[in-house]
Design a protein around this motif. Structure first.
Motif, PDB file in Angstrom:
ATOM      1  N   THR A  28       4.523  -4.958  -6.902  1.00  0.00           N
ATOM      2  CA  THR A  28       4.505  -6.400  -6.665  1.00  0.00           C
ATOM      3  C   THR A  28       3.802  -6.684  -5.350  1.00  0.00           C
ATOM      4  OG1 THR A  28       6.665  -6.562  -7.752  1.00  0.00           O
ATOM      5  CG2 THR A  28       5.985  -8.449  -6.440  1.00  0.00           C
ATOM      6  N   PHE A  29       3.017  -7.752  -5.340  1.00  0.00           N
ATOM      7  CA  PHE A  29       2.440  -8.207  -4.075  1.00  0.00           C
ATOM      8  C   PHE A  29       2.866  -9.647  -3.851  1.00  0.00           C
ATOM      9  CE2 PHE A  29      -0.808  -9.468  -7.120  1.00  0.00           C
ATOM     10  CZ  PHE A  29      -1.235 -10.703  -6.656  1.00  0.00           C
ATOM     11  N   GLN A  30       2.889 -10.030  -2.581  1.00  0.00           N
ATOM     12  CA  GLN A  30       3.182 -11.423  -2.242  1.00  0.00           C
ATOM     13  C   GLN A  30       2.276 -11.875  -1.119  1.00  0.00           C
ATOM     14  OE1 GLN A  30       7.337 -11.719  -1.248  1.00  0.00           O
ATOM     15  NE2 GLN A  30       7.076 -10.916   0.795  1.00  0.00           N
ATOM     16  N   VAL A  31       1.970 -13.148  -1.140  1.00  0.00           N
ATOM     17  CA  VAL A  31       1.128 -13.784  -0.134  1.00  0.00           C
ATOM     18  C   VAL A  31       1.998 -14.807   0.585  1.00  0.00           C
ATOM     19  CG1 VAL A  31      -0.863 -15.291   0.215  1.00  0.00           C
ATOM     20  CG2 VAL A  31      -0.984 -13.419  -1.452  1.00  0.00           C
ATOM     21  N   VAL A  46      -0.244 -10.579   3.624  1.00  0.00           N
ATOM     22  CA  VAL A  46      -0.127  -9.943   2.316  1.00  0.00           C
ATOM     23  C   VAL A  46       0.842  -8.771   2.435  1.00  0.00           C
ATOM     24  CG1 VAL A  46      -1.366  -8.773   0.455  1.00  0.00           C
ATOM     25  CG2 VAL A  46      -2.512 -10.574   1.767  1.00  0.00           C
ATOM     26  N   GLN A  47       1.773  -8.719   1.502  1.00  0.00           N
ATOM     27  CA  GLN A  47       2.732  -7.612   1.452  1.00  0.00           C
ATOM     28  C   GLN A  47       2.667  -6.980   0.064  1.00  0.00           C
ATOM     29  OE1 GLN A  47       4.063 -10.862   2.312  1.00  0.00           O
ATOM     30  NE2 GLN A  47       3.621 -10.479   4.463  1.00  0.00           N
ATOM     31  N   TRP A  48       2.978  -5.677   0.015  1.00  0.00           N
ATOM     32  CA  TRP A  48       2.955  -4.904  -1.235  1.00  0.00           C
ATOM     33  C   TRP A  48       4.223  -4.072  -1.303  1.00  0.00           C
ATOM     34  CZ3 TRP A  48      -0.716  -4.714  -5.113  1.00  0.00           C
ATOM     35  CH2 TRP A  48      -0.621  -3.652  -6.026  1.00  0.00           C
ATOM     36  N   ARG A  49       4.750  -3.909  -2.493  1.00  0.00           N
ATOM     37  CA  ARG A  49       5.864  -2.986  -2.674  1.00  0.00           C
ATOM     38  C   ARG A  49       5.720  -2.307  -4.023  1.00  0.00           C
ATOM     39  NH1 ARG A  49      11.283  -6.589  -3.837  1.00  0.00           N
ATOM     40  NH2 ARG A  49      10.709  -7.193  -5.946  1.00  0.00           N
TER      41      ARG A  49
END
Length: 105
Positions: A76-79, A40-43
């Motif tokens: 924004t988050f991405q998986v 999981v990443q967040w920006r």
């Protein structure tokens, strides 16, 4: 990826903590006893993505002081499921839960 609004009445700094439905809150999808881990990443805004660790708070700034961010999103988050993880499991329908806890910082 998906975009969200981060709103706060306590200033623009915030903490985010992510947890998954795997053991001890790990980021895991499951199907029939087989587990598939994900990242999981967040920006915030146009900044670079930051890797999140399960159950660990990460600090960000830029929370909106306008309810609903004035109708827009500011984070924004991405998986990500790595190809090496996918190739190690059988084809199936995997499911899990990802929870975000945001608090003022």
């Amino acid at each position: 990826s998906d975009s969200v609004c981060v709103y706060s009445t306590a200033g623009n700094g915030y903490l985010i903590e992510a947890s998954g439905s795997g053991p001890a809150g790990s980021f895991t999808l499951s199907a029939g006893g087989t587990d598939l881990s994900f990242e999981v990443q967040w920006r915030h805004g146009a900044s670079s993505y930051v890797d999140l660790s399960a159950n660990v708070s990460s600090s960000f700034s830029g929370a909106s002081n306008t309810l609903n961010c004035g109708g827009s999103q500011n984070a924004t988050f991405q998986v990500t499921v790595r190809a090496s993880q996918l190739s190690a499991v059988r084809a199936d329908t995997y499911s899990g839960t990802l929870t975000f806890l945001l608090s003022p910082n």
